[in-house]
Design an enzyme around this catalytic site. Structure first.
Site, PDB file in Angstrom:
ATOM      1  CE  LYS A   3      -4.377  -1.725   1.904  1.00  0.00           C
ATOM      2  NZ  LYS A   3      -5.128  -1.976   3.166  1.00  0.00           N
ATOM      3  CE  LYS A  46      -5.885  -8.185  -2.696  1.00  0.00           C
ATOM      4  NZ  LYS A  46      -5.928  -7.412  -1.368  1.00  0.00           N
ATOM      5  CE  LYS A 102     -12.597  -3.740   0.062  1.00  0.00           C
ATOM      6  NZ  LYS A 102     -11.807  -2.520   0.749  1.00  0.00           N
TER       7      LYS A 102
HETATM    8  P1  TYM Z   1     -10.708  -5.982   2.356  1.00  0.00           P
HETATM    9  O1  TYM Z   1     -12.194  -4.970   2.588  1.00  0.00           O
HETATM   10  O2  TYM Z   1      -9.691  -5.613   1.716  1.00  0.00           O
HETATM   11  O3  TYM Z   1     -11.735  -7.426   2.133  1.00  0.00           O
HETATM   12  C1  TYM Z   1     -12.726  -7.722   2.834  1.00  0.00           C
HETATM   13  C2  TYM Z   1     -12.469  -9.294   2.650  1.00  0.00           C
HETATM   14  O4  TYM Z   1     -12.331  -9.885   1.578  1.00  0.00           O
HETATM   15  C3  TYM Z   1     -11.417 -10.565   1.415  1.00  0.00           C
HETATM   16  N1  TYM Z   1     -10.637 -10.463  -0.046  1.00  0.00           N
HETATM   17  C4  TYM Z   1     -10.389 -11.589  -0.899  1.00  0.00           C
HETATM   18  N2  TYM Z   1     -10.844 -12.775  -0.812  1.00  0.00           N
HETATM   19  C5  TYM Z   1     -10.624 -13.542  -1.836  1.00  0.00           C
HETATM   20  N3  TYM Z   1      -9.947 -12.858  -2.888  1.00  0.00           N
HETATM   21  C6  TYM Z   1      -9.718 -11.664  -3.243  1.00  0.00           C
HETATM   22  N4  TYM Z   1      -9.348 -11.040  -4.281  1.00  0.00           N
HETATM   23  C7  TYM Z   1     -10.108 -10.858  -2.134  1.00  0.00           C
HETATM   24  N5  TYM Z   1      -9.808  -9.455  -1.819  1.00  0.00           N
HETATM   25  C8  TYM Z   1     -10.309  -9.257  -0.490  1.00  0.00           C
HETATM   26  C9  TYM Z   1     -10.295 -10.143   2.384  1.00  0.00           C
HETATM   27  O5  TYM Z   1      -9.280 -11.141   2.748  1.00  0.00           O
HETATM   28  C10 TYM Z   1     -11.393  -9.771   3.318  1.00  0.00           C
HETATM   29  O6  TYM Z   1     -11.395 -10.858   4.344  1.00  0.00           O
HETATM   30  N6  TYM Z   1      -8.460  -5.237   6.786  1.00  0.00           N
HETATM   31  C11 TYM Z   1      -9.491  -5.766   6.325  1.00  0.00           C
HETATM   32  C12 TYM Z   1     -10.598  -5.308   6.943  1.00  0.00           C
HETATM   33  C13 TYM Z   1     -10.823  -5.581   8.347  1.00  0.00           C
HETATM   34  C14 TYM Z   1     -11.234  -6.542   9.087  1.00  0.00           C
HETATM   35  C15 TYM Z   1     -10.980  -6.452  10.306  1.00  0.00           C
HETATM   36  C16 TYM Z   1     -11.173  -8.081   8.680  1.00  0.00           C
HETATM   37  C17 TYM Z   1     -10.673  -4.330   9.218  1.00  0.00           C
HETATM   38  N7  TYM Z   1     -10.752  -5.223  10.563  1.00  0.00           N
HETATM   39  C18 TYM Z   1     -11.094  -7.428  11.582  1.00  0.00           C
HETATM   40  C19 TYM Z   1     -11.335  -9.046   9.829  1.00  0.00           C
HETATM   41  C20 TYM Z   1     -11.283  -8.351  10.929  1.00  0.00           C
HETATM   42  C21 TYM Z   1      -9.650  -5.397   4.844  1.00  0.00           C
HETATM   43  O7  TYM Z   1      -9.142  -4.364   4.245  1.00  0.00           O
HETATM   44  O8  TYM Z   1     -10.373  -6.184   4.088  1.00  0.00           O
END
Ligand code: TYM
Length: 353
Positions: free
Chosen positions: A131, A214, A217
């Protein structure tokens, strides 16, 4: 057993069955567009878990501030992500669904844990490095301490399991390290040790144009992802344009056929059909056939979701009401944890006169 006792007995059973349910917590950062990757890697599992676990799902809006945000867009996106959670099938009665910023205890616990986190542990975080490279002009301290806030999200609710995609594994490991540090110093049992739940299939959905990366979003190139609320034409176009390889065989082989393997994974997880079945069905057929059918599967999955999302977005008062109810339920639990953490570390409780 008298009628009274049987009522008490049933109530106890209910209470114990609630106590026996494991707690699940997960969330998504409110940036960019929720994608098929987020759905397959995470939200699809959240939905499956909502009947058997005690679940909390939240909108990580404080995490979104680590990249620069237009306040208006952030507000709108927070509603939209919430509407997408609901439209994707998360039930606000069964689950506690809330916005992170509504619960001030997240940042409070985060500070306590920040004071226990060795810098070296944060330096290892690969997502920070990625990032920081992408946001060269805005490498702020929040981006660096982000995994500590994430640990606080989890620990505040004493979660047992955290269903996430593969990319969050390292953050979960840091969270577990912090529980170790905290409990070692202040006493075991104050913070529960959580575990990542990463499914075998679909934990890393790849970019459509570059299947070695990957699906993200916040990708600037829209063609790399399918958004949950893309219209049907867009979905079809993006899937038909997905990168494959110069071969012809429809076979799952990540090393040599990353693009086709990614399409098969998406197909298999959405249709709940084993990959081997799909390989058989598409034996001797062309990549184009697979893409046409997959586009249809994705459209069928997302059509009702977009319709429901659009309907929900027209009723902000309803969304506010649900968010408020979710926050109330979350707050009570968060307060319990922060009170015991504050006491353990030696902060004076405020005396009310
Ligand atoms: P975020 O918003 O990037 O993604 C949300 C969830 O989607 C999963 N994910 C994917 N899974 C499979 N293939 C992909 N290409 C893909 N892109 C994203 C992520 O692994 C995630 O589970 N830091 C976290 C948000 C967060 C969080 C937490 C999660 C903040 N606090 C506490 C769990 C527990 C994040 O940015 O996810």
């Amino acid at each position: 057993m008298s009628a009274f006792h049987s009522v008490v007995h049933r109530a106890k059973q209910k209470r114990y069955s609630f106590l026996m349910k494991q707690t699940i917590l997960s969330g998504s950062t409110v940036t960019g567009n929720l994608t098929l990757g987020n759905y397959i890697g995470a939200i699809q599992n959240w939905k499956k878990m909502q009947n058997d676990y005690d679940c909390l799902y939240f909108l990580a809006d404080l995490h979104a501030l680590t990249v620069s945000q237009d306040p208006k867009v952030l507000r709108e996106r927070t509603y939209s992500f919430f509407a997408q959670y609901l439209a994707l099938g998360l039930d606000p009665q069964k689950n506690i669904i809330f916005a992170q910023s509504h619960i001030h205890q997240h940042t409070e616990l985060s500070w306590v844990l920040t004071c226990l986190t060795p810098l070296g542990f944060l330096n290892r975080m690969t997502q920070f490095k990625e990032k920081a490279e992408k946001n060269e002009k805005n490498v702020n301290a929040g981006l660096y301490t982000y995994p500590i806030l994430m640990a606080s999200d989890i620990l505040l609710y004493q979660a047992d399991l955290v269903p996430v995609g593969e990319d969050q594994r390292q953050h979960l490991e840091l969270c577990r390290d912090l529980v170790g540090f905290f409990n070692n110093r202040y006493g075991a049992g104050i913070l529960k040790m959580p575990q990542a739940f990463v499914s075998k299939m679909g934990a890393r959905i790849m970019s459509l144009q570059d299947p070695t990366k990957k699906m993200s979003k916040s990708d600037e190139n829209e063609k790399n992802f399918v958004s949950i609320i893309d219209d049907e034409k867009k979905i079809e176009k993006k899937i038909k344009a997905a990168a494959t390889d110069s071969g012809t065989e429809i076979k799952y082989d990540v090393d040599n056929k990353a693009g086709v393997s990614n399409l098969l994974t998406i197909y298999s997880t959405l249709s709940e059909r084993p990959i081997a079945d799909l390989e058989k069905e598409y034996e001797g057929k062309m990549y184009g056939h697979l893409k046409v059918d997959l586009a249809e599967v994705v459209i069928q999955t997302l059509r009702p979701v977009k319709a429901k999302h659009d309907e929900l977005m027209r009723d902000r008062a309803y969304l506010d009401k649900l968010l408020n109810a979710g926050a109330e339920r979350a707050q009570a639990r968060a307060q319990k944890t922060i009170a015991s953490v504050y006491e353990a570390v030696g902060l004076l409780p405020r005396q009310l006169f």
